[in-house]
Design a protein around this motif. Structure first.
Motif, PDB file in Angstrom:
ATOM      1  N   SER A   1      10.245 -13.407   3.440  1.00 38.38           N
ATOM      2  CA  SER A   1       8.987 -13.128   2.757  1.00 38.38           C
ATOM      3  C   SER A   1       7.922 -12.690   3.743  1.00 38.38           C
ATOM      4  CB  SER A   1       8.516 -14.345   1.961  1.00 38.38           C
ATOM      5  OG  SER A   1       8.206 -15.411   2.824  1.00 38.38           O
ATOM      6  N   GLY A   2       8.012 -13.112   5.007  1.00 37.20           N
ATOM      7  CA  GLY A   2       7.061 -12.688   6.024  1.00 37.20           C
ATOM      8  C   GLY A   2       7.105 -11.198   6.252  1.00 37.20           C
ATOM      9  N   VAL A   3       8.275 -10.584   6.088  1.00 34.66           N
ATOM     10  CA  VAL A   3       8.389  -9.142   6.213  1.00 34.66           C
ATOM     11  C   VAL A   3       7.545  -8.475   5.141  1.00 34.66           C
ATOM     12  CG1 VAL A   3       9.992  -7.209   5.997  1.00 34.66           C
ATOM     13  CG2 VAL A   3      10.662  -9.241   7.281  1.00 34.66           C
ATOM     14  N   THR A   4       7.608  -8.984   3.939  1.00 37.25           N
ATOM     15  CA  THR A   4       6.818  -8.420   2.855  1.00 37.25           C
ATOM     16  C   THR A   4       5.334  -8.637   3.091  1.00 37.25           C
ATOM     17  OG1 THR A   4       8.623  -8.840   1.326  1.00 37.25           O
ATOM     18  CG2 THR A   4       6.472  -8.468   0.366  1.00 37.25           C
ATOM     19  N   TRP A   5       4.950  -9.829   3.512  1.00 37.65           N
ATOM     20  CA  TRP A   5       3.527 -10.082   3.767  1.00 37.65           C
ATOM     21  C   TRP A   5       2.996  -9.136   4.825  1.00 37.65           C
ATOM     22  CZ3 TRP A   5       4.348 -15.998   4.470  1.00 37.65           C
ATOM     23  CH2 TRP A   5       4.497 -16.589   3.219  1.00 37.65           C
ATOM     24  N   ALA A   6       3.744  -8.963   5.896  1.00 39.53           N
ATOM     25  CA  ALA A   6       3.283  -8.117   6.993  1.00 39.53           C
ATOM     26  C   ALA A   6       3.187  -6.669   6.553  1.00 39.53           C
ATOM     27  CB  ALA A   6       4.235  -8.246   8.172  1.00 39.53           C
ATOM     28  N   HIS A   7       4.030  -6.279   5.613  1.00 36.65           N
ATOM     29  CA  HIS A   7       4.095  -4.894   5.200  1.00 36.65           C
ATOM     30  C   HIS A   7       2.905  -4.482   4.334  1.00 36.65           C
ATOM     31  CE1 HIS A   7       6.440  -1.277   4.906  1.00 36.65           C
ATOM     32  NE2 HIS A   7       6.205  -1.235   3.622  1.00 36.65           N
ATOM     33  N   HIS A   8       2.282  -5.421   3.644  1.00 36.38           N
ATOM     34  CA  HIS A   8       1.225  -5.075   2.701  1.00 36.38           C
ATOM     35  C   HIS A   8      -0.148  -5.512   3.170  1.00 36.38           C
ATOM     36  CE1 HIS A   8       3.669  -3.381  -0.433  1.00 36.38           C
ATOM     37  NE2 HIS A   8       4.545  -4.329  -0.202  1.00 36.38           N
ATOM     38  N   GLY A   9      -0.486  -5.195   4.390  1.00 39.48           N
ATOM     39  CA  GLY A   9      -1.797  -5.532   4.899  1.00 39.48           C
ATOM     40  C   GLY A   9      -2.814  -4.468   4.545  1.00 39.48           C
ATOM     41  N   TRP A  10      -3.264  -4.431   3.295  1.00 35.37           N
ATOM     42  CA  TRP A  10      -4.184  -3.376   2.858  1.00 35.37           C
ATOM     43  C   TRP A  10      -5.525  -3.465   3.579  1.00 35.37           C
ATOM     44  CZ3 TRP A  10      -0.940  -0.219   1.584  1.00 35.37           C
ATOM     45  CH2 TRP A  10      -0.001  -0.372   0.577  1.00 35.37           C
ATOM     46  N   GLY A  11      -5.836  -4.594   4.201  1.00 38.83           N
ATOM     47  CA  GLY A  11      -7.079  -4.715   4.950  1.00 38.83           C
ATOM     48  C   GLY A  11      -7.101  -3.839   6.188  1.00 38.83           C
ATOM     49  N   SER A  12      -5.964  -3.280   6.559  1.00 32.77           N
ATOM     50  CA  SER A  12      -5.918  -2.426   7.745  1.00 32.77           C
ATOM     51  C   SER A  12      -6.246  -0.966   7.435  1.00 32.77           C
ATOM     52  CB  SER A  12      -4.546  -2.524   8.415  1.00 32.77           C
ATOM     53  OG  SER A  12      -3.550  -2.018   7.560  1.00 32.77           O
ATOM     54  N   TYR A  13      -6.765  -0.709   6.240  1.00 25.23           N
ATOM     55  CA  TYR A  13      -7.195   0.638   5.859  1.00 25.23           C
ATOM     56  C   TYR A  13      -8.707   0.647   5.686  1.00 25.23           C
ATOM     57  CZ  TYR A  13      -2.275   1.520   5.205  1.00 25.23           C
ATOM     58  OH  TYR A  13      -0.928   1.657   5.413  1.00 25.23           O
ATOM     59  N   ASP A  14      -9.339   1.742   6.086  1.00 23.67           N
ATOM     60  CA  ASP A  14     -10.795   1.867   6.043  1.00 23.67           C
ATOM     61  C   ASP A  14     -11.242   2.311   4.651  1.00 23.67           C
ATOM     62  OD1 ASP A  14     -13.470   2.259   6.418  1.00 23.67           O
ATOM     63  OD2 ASP A  14     -13.248   3.768   8.008  1.00 23.67           O
ATOM     64  N   SER A  15     -11.564   1.345   3.805  1.00 23.06           N
ATOM     65  CA  SER A  15     -11.946   1.661   2.425  1.00 23.06           C
ATOM     66  C   SER A  15     -13.410   2.078   2.305  1.00 23.06           C
ATOM     67  CB  SER A  15     -11.660   0.466   1.510  1.00 23.06           C
ATOM     68  OG  SER A  15     -12.411  -0.650   1.916  1.00 23.06           O
ATOM     69  N   THR A  16     -14.105   2.238   3.432  1.00 25.59           N
ATOM     70  CA  THR A  16     -15.504   2.682   3.371  1.00 25.59           C
ATOM     71  C   THR A  16     -15.607   4.202   3.306  1.00 25.59           C
ATOM     72  OG1 THR A  16     -15.771   2.752   5.784  1.00 25.59           O
ATOM     73  CG2 THR A  16     -16.294   0.664   4.661  1.00 25.59           C
ATOM     74  N   LYS A  17     -14.512   4.903   3.651  1.00 22.40           N
ATOM     75  CA  LYS A  17     -14.509   6.364   3.625  1.00 22.40           C
ATOM     76  C   LYS A  17     -13.283   6.867   2.892  1.00 22.40           C
ATOM     77  CE  LYS A  17     -14.904   6.763   8.107  1.00 22.40           C
ATOM     78  NZ  LYS A  17     -14.930   7.327   9.447  1.00 22.40           N
ATOM     79  N   THR A  18     -13.517   7.704   1.895  1.00 30.35           N
ATOM     80  CA  THR A  18     -12.408   8.301   1.159  1.00 30.35           C
ATOM     81  C   THR A  18     -11.910   9.533   1.912  1.00 30.35           C
ATOM     82  OG1 THR A  18     -13.349   7.521  -0.909  1.00 30.35           O
ATOM     83  CG2 THR A  18     -11.685   9.236  -1.059  1.00 30.35           C
ATOM     84  N   LEU A  19     -10.599   9.634   2.019  1.00 28.87           N
ATOM     85  CA  LEU A  19      -9.945  10.738   2.704  1.00 28.87           C
ATOM     86  C   LEU A  19      -9.171  11.540   1.663  1.00 28.87           C
ATOM     87  CD1 LEU A  19      -8.968  12.028   5.431  1.00 28.87           C
ATOM     88  CD2 LEU A  19      -7.151  10.316   5.423  1.00 28.87           C
ATOM     89  N   THR A  20      -9.318  12.865   1.684  1.00 23.76           N
ATOM     90  CA  THR A  20      -8.566  13.731   0.789  1.00 23.76           C
ATOM     91  C   THR A  20      -7.699  14.661   1.618  1.00 23.76           C
ATOM     92  OG1 THR A  20     -10.318  13.674  -0.884  1.00 23.76           O
ATOM     93  CG2 THR A  20      -8.718  15.461  -1.051  1.00 23.76           C
ATOM     94  N   LEU A  21      -6.395  14.602   1.375  1.00 24.99           N
ATOM     95  CA  LEU A  21      -5.440  15.465   2.069  1.00 24.99           C
ATOM     96  C   LEU A  21      -4.791  16.399   1.069  1.00 24.99           C
ATOM     97  CD1 LEU A  21      -3.616  12.790   4.262  1.00 24.99           C
ATOM     98  CD2 LEU A  21      -5.477  14.307   4.957  1.00 24.99           C
ATOM     99  N   ASP A  22      -4.847  17.685   1.345  1.00 29.11           N
ATOM    100  CA  ASP A  22      -4.230  18.714   0.508  1.00 29.11           C
ATOM    101  C   ASP A  22      -3.188  19.382   1.377  1.00 29.11           C
ATOM    102  OD1 ASP A  22      -3.539  20.954  -0.999  1.00 29.11           O
ATOM    103  OD2 ASP A  22      -5.610  21.361  -1.611  1.00 29.11           O
ATOM    104  N   GLY A  23      -1.911  19.126   1.083  1.00 27.89           N
ATOM    105  CA  GLY A  23      -0.892  19.650   1.969  1.00 27.89           C
ATOM    106  C   GLY A  23       0.467  19.804   1.333  1.00 27.89           C
ATOM    107  N   VAL A  24       1.445  20.047   2.199  1.00 31.23           N
ATOM    108  CA  VAL A  24       2.821  20.312   1.777  1.00 31.23           C
ATOM    109  C   VAL A  24       3.707  19.141   2.209  1.00 31.23           C
ATOM    110  CG1 VAL A  24       4.792  21.874   2.067  1.00 31.23           C
ATOM    111  CG2 VAL A  24       2.470  22.801   1.910  1.00 31.23           C
TER     112      VAL A  24
END
Length: 128
Positions: A28-51
Motif C-alpha cells: 500500500s505504501g507504493v500506492t500512497w507514494a504514487h499519488h502525492g498530488w501535493g507535489s503539483y503547483d495548483s497555483t498556476k494552470t498549465l495548458t499543453l497543446d501537442g502530439v
C-alpha cells in the motif's frame, strides 16, 4: 508438553499474521507514494497543446508522453475507468493524435504535469 506445543503454534500464527501485515503495508505504501498530488503547483494552470508520442493506459492511472512547446511532457491522467465513464476511453487516444491537456506542473519533476482535463477529437473530459 501439550501447552508448549499450543504456545509454539500460537507464536507461529502471530508471526505469519505480522508478516502479512508488513507485506500489506509495503504494497500500500507504493500506492500512497504514487499519488502525492501535493507535489503539483495548483497555483498556476498549465495548458499543453501537442502530439501524443507514447501512451501508457495502465492503472492506477493513464499517462501520455505529449510533445508540446518544444518539449516532451509526461501527462498524468486519471484512472482509465474514470476516463471511460466520463466519455473518453484512453484507448481512443492514439500515438500521433493531437491532445490539449490542462492541469498543473510538477514541483519535483521537470516536464511532468497532472492533467485536470483533456481535449481529444473535439471531446473535453474532466479528469478529477
Amino acid at each position: 508438553m501439550l501447552e508448549r506445543m499450543e504456545e509454539i503454534m500460537l507464536h507461529r500464527r502471530h508471526l505469519i499474521a505480522a508478516g502479512f501485515a508488513v507485506a500489506g503495508l509495503m504494497l500500500s505504501g507504493v500506492t500512497w507514494a504514487h499519488h502525492g498530488w501535493g507535489s503539483y503547483d495548483s497555483t498556476k494552470t498549465l495548458t499543453l497543446d501537442g502530439v501524443v508520442e507514447k501512451i501508457d493506459p495502465d492503472n492506477p492511472h493513464g499517462e501520455l508522453m505529449l510533445k508540446a512547446d518544444g518539449k516532451v511532457w509526461q501527462v498524468i491522467l486519471s484512472p482509465p475507468s474514470r476516463m471511460a465513464n466520463r466519455g473518453k476511453a484512453i484507448g481512443e487516444i492514439k500515438v500521433g493524435d493531437r491532445v490539449v491537456a490542462v492541469g498543473y506542473a510538477s514541483k519535483a519533476h521537470a516536464n511532468e504535469m497532472r492533467a485536470e482535463r483533456i481535449t481529444h477529437n473535439g471531446v473535453t473530459v474532466e479528469l478529477r
